[in-house]
Write a protein that holds these residues in place. Structure first.
Motif, short mmCIF file in Angstrom:
data_model
loop_
_atom_site.label_atom_id
_atom_site.label_comp_id
_atom_site.label_asym_id
_atom_site.label_seq_id
_atom_site.Cartn_x
_atom_site.Cartn_y
_atom_site.Cartn_z
N THR A 113 0.80 -1.23 0.00
CA THR A 113 0.00 0.00 0.00
C THR A 113 0.83 1.28 0.00
OG1 THR A 113 -0.11 0.03 2.43
CG2 THR A 113 -1.86 -1.17 1.24
N GLY A 114 2.13 1.18 0.30
CA GLY A 114 2.95 2.37 0.40
C GLY A 114 2.66 3.19 1.64
N ALA A 115 2.08 2.56 2.66
CA ALA A 115 1.72 3.27 3.89
C ALA A 115 2.96 3.63 4.70
CB ALA A 115 0.78 2.41 4.73
N ASP A 116 2.80 4.63 5.56
CA ASP A 116 3.88 5.03 6.48
C ASP A 116 3.94 4.10 7.69
OD1 ASP A 116 4.65 7.56 5.13
OD2 ASP A 116 2.60 8.12 5.64
N MET A 117 2.79 3.53 8.04
CA MET A 117 2.70 2.62 9.18
C MET A 117 1.65 1.57 8.90
SD MET A 117 1.48 3.42 13.13
CE MET A 117 -0.27 3.14 12.80
N SER A 118 1.90 0.36 9.35
CA SER A 118 0.88 -0.69 9.32
C SER A 118 0.54 -1.04 10.76
CB SER A 118 1.38 -1.93 8.56
OG SER A 118 2.59 -2.41 9.10
N LYS A 119 -0.71 -1.45 10.97
CA LYS A 119 -1.14 -1.82 12.31
C LYS A 119 -2.01 -3.06 12.23
CE LYS A 119 -5.20 1.28 12.44
NZ LYS A 119 -6.27 0.37 12.87
#
Length: 345
Positions: A113-119
């Protein structure tokens, strides 16, 4: 950064955790993703935790142990961040257990996804279920659903009542954030020039606003990847005095102002602010009845109450009503939650 196998730094603040530390460390060492730098920050432990850390470091070259005088969890987390070399940062509490695919799944989610953080999601466990949890943590994760959130700070403030998340379904649950740093994977650059404030109980609340405001995109993984050990006598559940309440008021007030300045209504911090002031007032009244009220506690309580009033006045009438309604829902939920925690064995 290595495209094929980036290094992930896992930071574990350690303090007097000899009963559960081995289970925690085993869950990290057994991760399906193996390119790890495991940083054990021994924050002045007085039990056998220090020796356990050193024993594990002898057996696995991925482990680095830092022994330091006791400075609190914020100081330990900061040492971990200062020591880390990884392309990504993860945290784990010293008495919790990570699912064996935690890092792998969270890393894949960022890559997709190119996210800054995954949770990921977590489950609360009692001490009696540790053996069963170890089996669950070794299980296959399946194929979790990914949900991208483009408004992290807004979601953190707006989505926090469990009952409303249940009514809102999967999308609402995916937008839920809290202040905890575990069961997340962060791009390293998010932490550039950003460190926890030391000497406080509510260091994670203070960090939430500045950290989430740096993120443009977060990805939620619909999978339990972390098991959070509940102990009724821990600081989180048992520490209740004027200094503790004041610290929570100050942290909520700080985040309240930070969020409002960015044009976002601080729904969550309204609840934290009003609840902590209410608890502080009750504590002052109880001390007064016992004849043990200290002048500094009364003065601090009055100052905190004035701060709360001043901040709430910055909200419109409609926003105040919305905040108050969500806060009331959350208070009822917390009564149920506290009973649940104290029943856990």
């Amino acid at each position: 950064m290595s495209v094929t196998s980036p290094l992930v730094s896992v930071i574990v603040p350690v303090y007097n955790a000899e009963r559960y530390l081995r289970a925690c460390l085993d869950s990290i060492l057994n991760q399906s993703y193996q390119h790890l730098e495991i940083l054990l920050i021994d924050d002045g432990s007085t039990d056998d935790s220090s020796d356990i850390c050193d024993q594990y470091a002898t057996d696995d070259r991925r482990i680095t142990v830092v022994h330091q005088p006791n400075g609190g969890i914020a100081a330990a987390q900061n040492t971990g961040l200062d020591t880390a070399h990884g392309d990504y940062i993860a945290f784990c509490d010293n008495d919790d257990i990570m699912h064996h695919a935690n890092i792998e799944i969270l890393l894949q989610a960022i890559g997709a996804t190119g996210a800054d953080m995954s949770k990921g999601r977590w489950r609360q466990i009692g001490v009696s279920s540790l053996a069963q949890t170890a089996v669950q943590a070794a299980g296959e994760p399946g194929h979790p659903r990914l949900t991208v959130i483009d408004t992290p700070l807004y979601s953190y403030q707006r989505v926090f009542c469990k009952s409303l998340r249940m009514l809102g379904g999967a999308k609402a649950e995916a937008n839920y954030f809290n202040e905890s740093n575990w069961c997340r994977l962060y791009k390293r650059e998010l932490w550039d020039d950003l460190r926890f404030t030391t000497g406080h109980y509510a260091q994670d609340i203070r960090m939430a606003g500045p950290l989430y405001s740096r993120m443009k995109r977060v990805v939620d993984v619909d999978q339990v990847l972390y098991f959070w050990l509940q102990e009724p006598d821990s600081v989180t559940h048992s520490k209740r005095d004027s200094v503790f309440w004041h610290d929570n008021v100050a942290a909520a007030a700080e985040n309240f102002s930070f969020t409002l300045e960015r044009g976002i209504i601080p729904y969550r911090n309204y609840f934290g602010l009003t609840a902590s002031v209410r608890d502080e007032k009750r504590g002052v009244k109880a001390a007064q009845r016992r004849g043990k009220l200290h002048e500094e506690d009364l003065s601090r309580c009055m100052s905190d109450s004035a701060t709360m009033t001043e901040l709430i006045r910055k909200l419109s009438i409609i926003d105040r009503c919305s905040c108050a309604l969500l806060a009331q829902i959350r208070r009822v939920e917390n009564l149920i939650y506290d009973k649940k925690i104290h029943r856990m064995k």
